[in-house]
Design a protein around this motif. Structure first.
Motif, PDB file in Angstrom:
ATOM      1  N   VAL A 178      16.717  -4.101   2.386  1.00  4.49           N
ATOM      2  CA  VAL A 178      15.833  -4.417   3.494  1.00  4.49           C
ATOM      3  C   VAL A 178      14.537  -3.887   3.128  1.00  4.49           C
ATOM      4  CG1 VAL A 178      15.088  -3.438   5.630  1.00  4.49           C
ATOM      5  CG2 VAL A 178      17.704  -4.493   5.587  1.00  4.49           C
ATOM      6  N   THR A 179      14.631  -2.877   2.891  1.00  7.18           N
ATOM      7  CA  THR A 179      12.983  -1.554   1.747  1.00  7.18           C
ATOM      8  C   THR A 179      12.986  -2.472   1.034  1.00  7.18           C
ATOM      9  OG1 THR A 179      15.405  -0.513   0.288  1.00  7.18           O
ATOM     10  CG2 THR A 179      14.114   0.659   2.758  1.00  7.18           C
ATOM     11  N   LEU A 190      15.874   1.520   9.695  1.00  5.28           N
ATOM     12  CA  LEU A 190      16.913   1.868  10.712  1.00  5.28           C
ATOM     13  C   LEU A 190      17.644   1.723  10.892  1.00  5.28           C
ATOM     14  CD1 LEU A 190      14.640   3.948  13.667  1.00  5.28           C
ATOM     15  CD2 LEU A 190      15.330   5.121  11.958  1.00  5.28           C
ATOM     16  N   SER A 191      17.863  -0.124  11.195  1.00  8.23           N
ATOM     17  CA  SER A 191      18.239  -0.861  10.806  1.00  8.23           C
ATOM     18  C   SER A 191      19.524  -1.120   9.958  1.00  8.23           C
ATOM     19  CB  SER A 191      18.372  -2.300  11.285  1.00  8.23           C
ATOM     20  OG  SER A 191      19.292  -3.696  11.515  1.00  8.23           O
ATOM     21  N   GLY A 192      18.790  -0.521   8.580  1.00 11.96           N
ATOM     22  CA  GLY A 192      19.552  -0.460   7.284  1.00 11.96           C
ATOM     23  C   GLY A 192      19.585   0.501   7.188  1.00 11.96           C
ATOM     24  N   ASN A 224       7.964  -6.409  -0.638  1.00 14.91           N
ATOM     25  CA  ASN A 224       7.489  -7.499  -1.644  1.00 14.91           C
ATOM     26  C   ASN A 224       7.095  -8.411  -0.737  1.00 14.91           C
ATOM     27  OD1 ASN A 224       9.467  -6.709  -3.681  1.00 14.91           O
ATOM     28  ND2 ASN A 224      11.378  -8.188  -3.584  1.00 14.91           N
ATOM     29  N   LYS A 225       7.285  -8.366   0.618  1.00 19.02           N
ATOM     30  CA  LYS A 225       6.436  -8.885   1.683  1.00 19.02           C
ATOM     31  C   LYS A 225       5.258  -8.492   1.365  1.00 19.02           C
ATOM     32  CE  LYS A 225       5.975  -9.542   6.329  1.00 19.02           C
ATOM     33  NZ  LYS A 225       6.748 -10.360   7.690  1.00 19.02           N
ATOM     34  N   GLU A 226       5.179  -7.231   1.318  1.00 22.14           N
ATOM     35  CA  GLU A 226       3.965  -6.023   1.871  1.00 22.14           C
ATOM     36  C   GLU A 226       3.160  -6.127   0.108  1.00 22.14           C
ATOM     37  OE1 GLU A 226       2.433  -5.345   4.431  1.00 22.14           O
ATOM     38  OE2 GLU A 226       3.873  -6.221   5.514  1.00 22.14           O
ATOM     39  N   PHE A 227       4.201  -6.229  -1.160  1.00 27.31           N
ATOM     40  CA  PHE A 227       3.250  -5.604  -1.782  1.00 27.31           C
ATOM     41  C   PHE A 227       2.793  -4.402  -2.194  1.00 27.31           C
ATOM     42  CE2 PHE A 227       1.351  -9.709  -1.337  1.00 27.31           C
ATOM     43  CZ  PHE A 227       2.351 -10.999  -2.544  1.00 27.31           C
ATOM     44  N   LEU A 228       4.305  -3.986  -2.237  1.00 29.34           N
ATOM     45  CA  LEU A 228       4.255  -2.450  -2.034  1.00 29.34           C
ATOM     46  C   LEU A 228       5.399  -2.221  -2.142  1.00 29.34           C
ATOM     47  CD1 LEU A 228       1.906  -1.175   1.096  1.00 29.34           C
ATOM     48  CD2 LEU A 228       1.219  -0.473  -0.662  1.00 29.34           C
TER      49      LEU A 228
END
Length: 314
Positions: A235-236, A58-60, A241-245
């Protein structure tokens, strides 16, 4: 002699089986697409729902809207200024406007964003003063042109070069007699432009400007070149990348872009309808006030259009 009334002719539409075949094919393809979206587990709709209203997302969205609005405002200001300069009689101002449009239309927006991100390397400090003389104010470049300002400058100045041609074409679409009439009435050129020319030109300017606004919404995804790390796409991508999704988060970004674009399209349609009054709603069958019955009959027959200069007979 028979007095029986004639039979009514019943018109029947011409059968067009090809249209029904095409419609059936389209429906089958749509059904296959929906089935794939609902049954393919690789889309991970549970993850999409989890992150769709995530505070970071939402911030993005908010920062994307801020960049879009700020860049379009800067672009519109630059477009009006350069369009008026190019239509003027001063050769210096016309040359400056032409060079501005030539440069910012001739280089990719990504390259311009990288340049604004590295502006501090070329100019570590900015100053105001007399050339080759004393400096009155000195600033650190990155204190003045931070990532947000650099992103807005890069997007806005590039957009202004494209909007300038749109504004110029809109101003040129207004009949030159409007300028001549206002000059004959003693109106200043700035007053004529503000109160007569621009309101009429908006009918031509609004549709492509709306398209440019929608394009700007998506172009904000390139500000990572500054680098600016708060807009929606960045952001997405970071979360994915962090969640590998990565795929579900791309779908999240796409949903938000589609939602905002839909709102902008509705607003564009309202503006087009507002500025199109008097142009698109003209009805030749509507009688003008003060016309005689004979003139109204001729108008209803579609032989002539309403002319306020027609002679009215009692």
């Amino acid at each position: 002699m028979s007095t029986r009334p004639p039979e009514l002719i019943r018109a029947r539409p011409v059968p067009r089986p090809s249209l029904w075949v095409a419609a059936a094919i389209v429906l089958v393809l749509v059904a296959m697409l929906v089935h794939g979206l609902l049954t393919n587990e690789n889309y991970r709709w549970d993850v999409v729902g989890q992150y769709l209203f995530d505070p970071r997302v939402l911030s993005g969205v908010g920062w994307t809207l801020i960049l879009t609005v700020a860049a379009m405002l800067l672009g519109i200001i630059m477009a009006v200024l350069t369009a008026v300069m190019r239509m003027g009689t001063n050769p210096v101002l016309r040359g400056v406007a032409w060079v501005y449009i030539w440069f910012f239309r001739g280089t990719p927006v990504y390259t311009q964003l990288v340049f604004w991100g590295l502006i501090g390397v070329l100019y570590p400090r900015l100053s105001l003063g007399i050339p080759f003389g004393p400096e009155f104010f000195v600033f650190n470049t990155y204190d003045v042109i931070n990532a947000t300002v650099a992103a807005i400058l890069g997007l806005g100045l590039n957009e202004g070069a494209y909007l300038s041609e749109i504004v110029r074409s809109g101003l040129n679409s207004v009949d030159k007699g409007q300028w001549e009439a206002s000059t004959a009435l003693g109106m200043k050129r700035s007053t004529t432009l503000r109160r007569i020319i621009i309101p009429q030109a908006m009918r031509v300017i609004v549709p492509p400007t709306g398209n440019e606004t929608i394009s700007m919404l998506k172009t904000t995804s390139l500000v990572l070149a500054v680098p600016f790390s708060l807009e929606l796409q960045f952001v997405t991508n970071a979360i994915g990348n962090k969640e590998f999704l990565p795929l579900p988060l791309l779908i999240v970004a796409g949903i938000w872009y589609l939602f905002i674009t839909s709102i902008l399209m509705v607003g564009q349609a309202r503006l087009e309808a507002y500025y199109g009054k008097g142009f698109d709603d003209e009805s030749p069958s509507k009688p003008a006030k003060g016309m005689s019955k004979r003139q109204q009959a001729i108008l209803a027959a579609g032989t002539v259009k309403a002319d306020p200069n027609l002679e009215v007979t009692p």
